[in-house]
Structure formats: structure tokens, C-alpha cells
Scaffold this active site. Structure first.
Site, short mmCIF file in Angstrom:
data_model
loop_
_atom_site.label_atom_id
_atom_site.label_comp_id
_atom_site.label_asym_id
_atom_site.label_seq_id
_atom_site.Cartn_x
_atom_site.Cartn_y
_atom_site.Cartn_z
N GLN A 180 58.52 34.27 14.85
CA GLN A 180 59.26 33.46 13.87
C GLN A 180 60.66 33.12 14.37
O GLN A 180 61.17 32.03 14.13
CB GLN A 180 59.35 34.20 12.52
N HIS A 234 69.37 37.37 13.95
CA HIS A 234 69.24 38.81 13.68
C HIS A 234 67.82 39.08 13.18
O HIS A 234 67.30 38.34 12.33
CB HIS A 234 70.26 39.22 12.61
N ASN A 286 64.55 34.26 23.03
CA ASN A 286 65.09 33.23 22.12
C ASN A 286 65.75 32.11 22.92
O ASN A 286 65.63 30.93 22.57
CB ASN A 286 66.08 33.86 21.14
N ARG A 302 88.20 45.33 25.14
CA ARG A 302 87.15 44.37 24.79
C ARG A 302 87.70 42.95 24.72
O ARG A 302 87.03 41.99 25.08
CB ARG A 302 86.52 44.74 23.44
C1 GRF Z 1 66.07 39.38 19.09
O1 GRF Z 1 65.23 40.19 18.31
C2 GRF Z 1 67.24 38.90 18.29
O2 GRF Z 1 66.96 38.72 16.95
C3 GRF Z 1 68.23 40.02 18.45
O3 GRF Z 1 68.06 40.49 19.76
C4 GRF Z 1 66.73 40.19 20.20
C5 GRF Z 1 66.87 39.40 21.46
O4 GRF Z 1 65.63 39.15 22.06
N1 GRF Z 1 69.58 39.59 18.17
P1 GRF Z 1 65.53 38.08 23.22
O5 GRF Z 1 66.48 38.52 24.32
O6 GRF Z 1 65.90 36.75 22.67
O7 GRF Z 1 64.10 38.14 23.67
#
Ligand code: GRF
Length: 214
Positions: free
Chosen positions: A196, A132, A36, A88
Site C-alpha cells: 500500500q 510512516h 518506496n 546533528r
Molecule cells: C517504510 O516502511 C516506511 O514507511 C518507513 O520506513 C520503511 C522504509 O522502507 N518510513 P523502504 O526503504 O522504502 O523499503
């Protein structure tokens, strides 16, 4: 003799020159492969895209996404959580200091695999986004693709939302869906949802940055 006043006349830009836009500085938090993040890097490379990445921060030194960010010439930083043990908030105070120092106005979670304490969430209230892999409010938490298949969902997808202290509960900013096929396994479904995600996240971030820039 009095010298004529010097006039700094700004040159008019050439007619077809791309319009310079004010980019919103953003920081991206990752823990893993960073696909992402890569989609966001590609979007931010567009001159007309309203965000610029000022920092990529990982809690894991071995996150493959760090290399992707470095190859793109971005500033990266690792703040491991392990040395902080169960404290944390102390870990997050270091993260927050780095975010503040970077000049970021928005924080974008992209596969950051730690649940945040209310302290960091409040510090970035309304300025922190997450993606998410489900159509929230359905299937919060982990293993969303397995859960969707198990529940017999006909539709599945992804959600970009503002981060609040309730896990995966913040106001929804955008969603994208895919049909669930009879032949789907968690892996095939995950792959279609991920495609997506890579379209949705840059779109939603663009919309939010446009609001911020005003
Ligand atoms: C994705 O599926 C996102 O929706 C979730 O964690 C995953 C991260 O994947 N929060 P990447 O590291 O972006 O490939």
C-alpha cells in the site's frame, strides 16, 4: 532593400502529442533498501507525472537503495552522520546545502531513519513529506506492525504526512489501510502495508506537486 522581418513561427505540436508538463524537482532521503524510493522513481518516469527526482541522498554509504537510484541514472550523494558525532544540526546543515544546490523544491523522506532537528524541519517547512507504516495518529515511532498486532487492531496501514518537529505528528496528506488478519505475523502485515505504501506515496506526491506547479 529592406529585408522582411524574420518570424520565428512555433510549429504546432502534432495533435496526439503528450502534453509537456512542468515537473517539480524533488530530492529523496533514504537510509536503507529504498523500496518506496523505487516506487517514486517508477512514477516519476511517467511523462505525465508532475515530479522529477534531482537528488537521492543517504546518510548511510551501504544503503541498498543507492544502487537502485544509480541504476536508474539518478544523482546520488552520501552524507554520513557518524563524522558529526552528536552535532546533528551540523550534519543537517550539510544535507541542507546539498538539497539547496540540487534545486529541489520538495524533500521526500523514504525510509530516512534519523529523527530530524527542528532546524532542518523549519528550513523545509511545508515542503517535506514522510511516509510512516501505520494509520497515524495510531502507532507513531518504530515497530508499528508488532504494536498493531499487540493492540489487537482490526485495521492497519500507512500514512503520508508533512514533516513537523513532533515525530510522526505532521498534518496527514493521505492514508491507505489493510485489514489485520488473525493469521498475521509482523512480517506478513508489514508486507501487505508496504504494498500500500508503494501505491500511496506516488499518489500523494502527485497531488502535492500539482498544487506546487500552480
Ligand atoms: C517504510 O516502511 C516506511 O514507511 C518507513 O520506513 C520503511 C522504509 O522502507 N518510513 P523502504 O526503504 O522504502 O523499503
Amino acid at each position: 532593400m529592406k529585408k522582411p522581418p524574420v518570424r520565428n513561427r512555433a510549429k504546432a505540436p502534432p495533435k496526439n502529442a503528450p502534453k509537456k508538463i512542468q515537473k517539480v524537482p524533488i530530492a529523496i532521503l533514504i537510509s536503507g533498501r529504498g523500496s518506496n524510493m523505487r516506487a517514486l522513481i517508477e512514477a516519476c518516469a511517467r511523462p505525465d507525472y508532475p515530479a522529477e527526482i534531482v537528488l537521492v541522498l543517504s546518510n548511510r554509504p551501504d544503503a541498498p537503495g543507492l544502487e537502485v537510484a544509480e541504476e536508474a541514472g539518478l544523482k546520488t550523494l552520501v552524507i554520513e552522520h557518524k563524522p558529526f558525532g552528536t552535532d546533528r544540526e551540523a550534519h543537517e546543515r550539510e544535507i541542507d546545502a546539498a538539497l539547496q544546490a540540487s534545486g529541489a523544491m520538495l524533500v521526500v523522506l523514504a525510509g530516512y531513519m534519523r529523527v530530524l532537528t527542528p532546524w532542518l524541519v523549519n528550513a523545509w517547512e511545508d515542503r517535506m513529506l514522510n511516509i510512516h507504516p501505520s494509520l497515524l495518529p495510531a502507532f507513531p515511532g518504530l515497530h508499528t506492525h508488532e504494536a498493531a498486532l499487540k493492540a489487537g487492531a482490526k485495521e492497519h496501514g500507512c500514512t503520508v504526512h508533512l514533516v513537523t518537529s513532533g515525530v510522526d505528528e505532521g498534518p496527514i496528506l493521505g492514508q491507505a489501510s489493510v485489514p489485520v488478519l488473525d493469521t498475521d505475523t509482523p512480517e506478513t502485515l508489514a508486507a501487505r502495508v508496504l504494498e500500500q505504501e508503494h501505491l500511496l506515496y506516488p499518489d500523494v506526491l502527485e497531488m502535492i506537486c500539482d498544487v506546487f506547479a500552480k
